[in-house]
Design a protein around this motif. Sequence first.
Motif, PDB file in Angstrom:
ATOM      1  N   PHE A  71       0.831  -1.206   0.000  1.00 32.59           N
ATOM      2  CA  PHE A  71       0.000   0.000   0.000  1.00 32.59           C
ATOM      3  C   PHE A  71       0.866   1.256   0.000  1.00 32.59           C
ATOM      4  O   PHE A  71       0.578   2.215  -0.733  1.00 32.59           O
ATOM      5  N   LYS A  72       1.913   1.267   0.825  1.00 31.71           N
ATOM      6  CA  LYS A  72       2.770   2.447   0.890  1.00 31.71           C
ATOM      7  C   LYS A  72       3.352   2.780  -0.478  1.00 31.71           C
ATOM      8  O   LYS A  72       3.428   3.948  -0.864  1.00 31.71           O
ATOM      9  N   GLY A  73       3.741   1.754  -1.238  1.00 29.05           N
ATOM     10  CA  GLY A  73       4.257   1.976  -2.578  1.00 29.05           C
ATOM     11  C   GLY A  73       3.198   2.460  -3.544  1.00 29.05           C
ATOM     12  O   GLY A  73       3.424   3.390  -4.333  1.00 29.05           O
ATOM     13  N   VAL A  74       2.023   1.833  -3.488  1.00 23.42           N
ATOM     14  CA  VAL A  74       0.909   2.243  -4.358  1.00 23.42           C
ATOM     15  C   VAL A  74       0.527   3.687  -4.065  1.00 23.42           C
ATOM     16  O   VAL A  74       0.367   4.504  -4.977  1.00 23.42           O
ATOM     17  N   TRP A  75       0.394   4.009  -2.781  1.00 22.61           N
ATOM     18  CA  TRP A  75      -0.046   5.354  -2.398  1.00 22.61           C
ATOM     19  C   TRP A  75       1.002   6.397  -2.737  1.00 22.61           C
ATOM     20  O   TRP A  75       0.670   7.500  -3.188  1.00 22.61           O
ATOM     21  N   ALA A  76       2.275   6.075  -2.545  1.00 19.65           N
ATOM     22  CA  ALA A  76       3.347   7.022  -2.858  1.00 19.65           C
ATOM     23  C   ALA A  76       3.363   7.359  -4.346  1.00 19.65           C
ATOM     24  O   ALA A  76       3.681   8.483  -4.734  1.00 19.65           O
ATOM     25  N   THR A  77       2.994   6.398  -5.180  1.00 18.94           N
ATOM     26  CA  THR A  77       2.942   6.631  -6.622  1.00 18.94           C
ATOM     27  C   THR A  77       1.677   7.372  -7.025  1.00 18.94           C
ATOM     28  O   THR A  77       1.706   8.269  -7.865  1.00 18.94           O
ATOM     29  N   THR A  78       0.551   7.008  -6.410  1.00 17.10           N
ATOM     30  CA  THR A  78      -0.765   7.512  -6.824  1.00 17.10           C
ATOM     31  C   THR A  78      -1.080   8.901  -6.286  1.00 17.10           C
ATOM     32  O   THR A  78      -1.565   9.768  -7.018  1.00 17.10           O
ATOM     33  N   LYS A  79      -0.811   9.131  -5.018  1.00 14.64           N
ATOM     34  CA  LYS A  79      -1.232  10.369  -4.365  1.00 14.64           C
ATOM     35  C   LYS A  79      -0.752  11.641  -5.074  1.00 14.64           C
ATOM     36  O   LYS A  79      -1.532  12.590  -5.220  1.00 14.64           O
ATOM     37  N   PRO A  80       0.501  11.716  -5.552  1.00 12.92           N
ATOM     38  CA  PRO A  80       0.933  12.952  -6.228  1.00 12.92           C
ATOM     39  C   PRO A  80       0.188  13.236  -7.532  1.00 12.92           C
ATOM     40  O   PRO A  80       0.264  14.353  -8.054  1.00 12.92           O
ATOM     41  N   MET A  81      -0.528  12.266  -8.052  1.00 10.62           N
ATOM     42  CA  MET A  81      -1.252  12.454  -9.315  1.00 10.62           C
ATOM     43  C   MET A  81      -2.636  13.077  -9.117  1.00 10.62           C
ATOM     44  O   MET A  81      -3.281  13.466 -10.082  1.00 10.62           O
ATOM     45  N   PHE A  82      -3.104  13.170  -7.873  1.00  9.92           N
ATOM     46  CA  PHE A  82      -4.460  13.648  -7.588  1.00  9.92           C
ATOM     47  C   PHE A  82      -4.639  15.128  -7.909  1.00  9.92           C
ATOM     48  O   PHE A  82      -3.730  15.935  -7.705  1.00  9.92           O
ATOM     49  N   ARG A  83      -5.841  15.450  -8.347  1.00 13.95           N
ATOM     50  CA  ARG A  83      -6.260  16.851  -8.489  1.00 13.95           C
ATOM     51  C   ARG A  83      -6.860  17.341  -7.176  1.00 13.95           C
ATOM     52  O   ARG A  83      -6.775  18.508  -6.831  1.00 13.95           O
ATOM     53  N   SER A  84      -7.521  16.412  -6.450  1.00 15.35           N
ATOM     54  CA  SER A  84      -8.111  16.735  -5.156  1.00 15.35           C
ATOM     55  C   SER A  84      -7.925  15.524  -4.239  1.00 15.35           C
ATOM     56  O   SER A  84      -7.600  14.425  -4.694  1.00 15.35           O
ATOM     57  N   LYS A  85      -8.144  15.746  -2.965  1.00 13.96           N
ATOM     58  CA  LYS A  85      -7.955  14.707  -1.963  1.00 13.96           C
ATOM     59  C   LYS A  85      -8.897  13.534  -2.214  1.00 13.96           C
ATOM     60  O   LYS A  85     -10.080  13.720  -2.529  1.00 13.96           O
ATOM     61  N   ALA A  86      -8.376  12.321  -2.086  1.00 12.56           N
ATOM     62  CA  ALA A  86      -9.206  11.127  -2.248  1.00 12.56           C
ATOM     63  C   ALA A  86     -10.243  11.062  -1.131  1.00 12.56           C
ATOM     64  O   ALA A  86     -10.020  11.555  -0.021  1.00 12.56           O
ATOM     65  N   GLN A  87     -11.372  10.440  -1.454  1.00 12.52           N
ATOM     66  CA  GLN A  87     -12.433  10.212  -0.470  1.00 12.52           C
ATOM     67  C   GLN A  87     -12.651   8.717  -0.369  1.00 12.52           C
ATOM     68  O   GLN A  87     -12.604   8.016  -1.387  1.00 12.52           O
ATOM     69  N   ALA A  88     -12.904   8.223   0.844  1.00 10.83           N
ATOM     70  CA  ALA A  88     -13.064   6.780   1.028  1.00 10.83           C
ATOM     71  C   ALA A  88     -14.224   6.493   1.973  1.00 10.83           C
ATOM     72  O   ALA A  88     -14.461   7.246   2.924  1.00 10.83           O
ATOM     73  N   TRP A  89     -14.921   5.410   1.674  1.00 15.97           N
ATOM     74  CA  TRP A  89     -16.025   4.944   2.497  1.00 15.97           C
ATOM     75  C   TRP A  89     -15.876   3.446   2.723  1.00 15.97           C
ATOM     76  O   TRP A  89     -15.576   2.697   1.793  1.00 15.97           O
ATOM     77  N   SER A  90     -16.130   3.017   3.948  1.00 17.95           N
ATOM     78  CA  SER A  90     -16.256   1.594   4.262  1.00 17.95           C
ATOM     79  C   SER A  90     -17.733   1.362   4.534  1.00 17.95           C
ATOM     80  O   SER A  90     -18.330   2.038   5.384  1.00 17.95           O
ATOM     81  N   VAL A  91     -18.321   0.439   3.790  1.00 17.46           N
ATOM     82  CA  VAL A  91     -19.769   0.235   3.880  1.00 17.46           C
ATOM     83  C   VAL A  91     -20.094  -1.249   4.069  1.00 17.46           C
ATOM     84  O   VAL A  91     -19.358  -2.125   3.617  1.00 17.46           O
ATOM     85  N   ASP A  92     -21.208  -1.499   4.756  1.00 16.87           N
ATOM     86  CA  ASP A  92     -21.722  -2.845   4.905  1.00 16.87           C
ATOM     87  C   ASP A  92     -22.755  -3.091   3.817  1.00 16.87           C
ATOM     88  O   ASP A  92     -23.513  -2.192   3.449  1.00 16.87           O
ATOM     89  N   THR A  93     -22.791  -4.299   3.315  1.00 14.40           N
ATOM     90  CA  THR A  93     -23.785  -4.675   2.308  1.00 14.40           C
ATOM     91  C   THR A  93     -25.090  -4.984   3.007  1.00 14.40           C
ATOM     92  O   THR A  93     -25.157  -5.860   3.873  1.00 14.40           O
ATOM     93  N   LEU A  94     -26.142  -4.279   2.645  1.00 17.13           N
ATOM     94  CA  LEU A  94     -27.459  -4.528   3.212  1.00 17.13           C
ATOM     95  C   LEU A  94     -28.290  -5.437   2.327  1.00 17.13           C
ATOM     96  O   LEU A  94     -29.167  -6.150   2.800  1.00 17.13           O
ATOM     97  N   TYR A  95     -28.009  -5.401   1.035  1.00 19.64           N
ATOM     98  CA  TYR A  95     -28.747  -6.234   0.093  1.00 19.64           C
ATOM     99  C   TYR A  95     -27.862  -6.548  -1.097  1.00 19.64           C
ATOM    100  O   TYR A  95     -27.204  -5.663  -1.609  1.00 19.64           O
ATOM    101  N   SER A  96     -27.871  -7.788  -1.502  1.00 18.67           N
ATOM    102  CA  SER A  96     -27.137  -8.200  -2.681  1.00 18.67           C
ATOM    103  C   SER A  96     -27.873  -9.372  -3.304  1.00 18.67           C
ATOM    104  O   SER A  96     -28.311 -10.275  -2.599  1.00 18.67           O
ATOM    105  N   GLU A  97     -28.026  -9.354  -4.589  1.00 26.55           N
ATOM    106  CA  GLU A  97     -28.749 -10.439  -5.265  1.00 26.55           C
ATOM    107  C   GLU A  97     -27.797 -11.252  -6.105  1.00 26.55           C
ATOM    108  O   GLU A  97     -26.885 -10.773  -6.699  1.00 26.55           O
TER     109      GLU A  97
END
Length: 97
Positions: A71-97
């Motif tokens: 992750f540290k390697g992926v993030w070090a490569t990816t983060k400088p390419m951003f135009r804006s700060k990344a947003q992240a959500w951790s979610v539980d699945t309530l329904y899946s078919e």
Amino acid sequence: MFTRIVKMEFEAENVPAFLANFETVKSKIRNYPGCLFLELYNDKKEPTIFFTYSKWEHENDLENYRHSELFKGVWATTKPMFRSKAQAWSVDTLYSE
């Protein structure tokens, strides 16, 4: 099991480099212990906005990944390419078919 969604917006000139790097690391992320699923999405109207959608067996699996050298390697490569700060959500699945 839970899902992690990350929204990333890149500078237009960085999109090809991001995609090339993702191609290189996607199988490593997908095969990380506890990762059950990984997809990359691109916004239909804005070509510089991407989302990763991943499923994890346990929350501590994601935390272990986030503290890993991979992750540290992926993030070090990816983060400088951003135009804006990344947003992240951790979610539980309530329904899946």
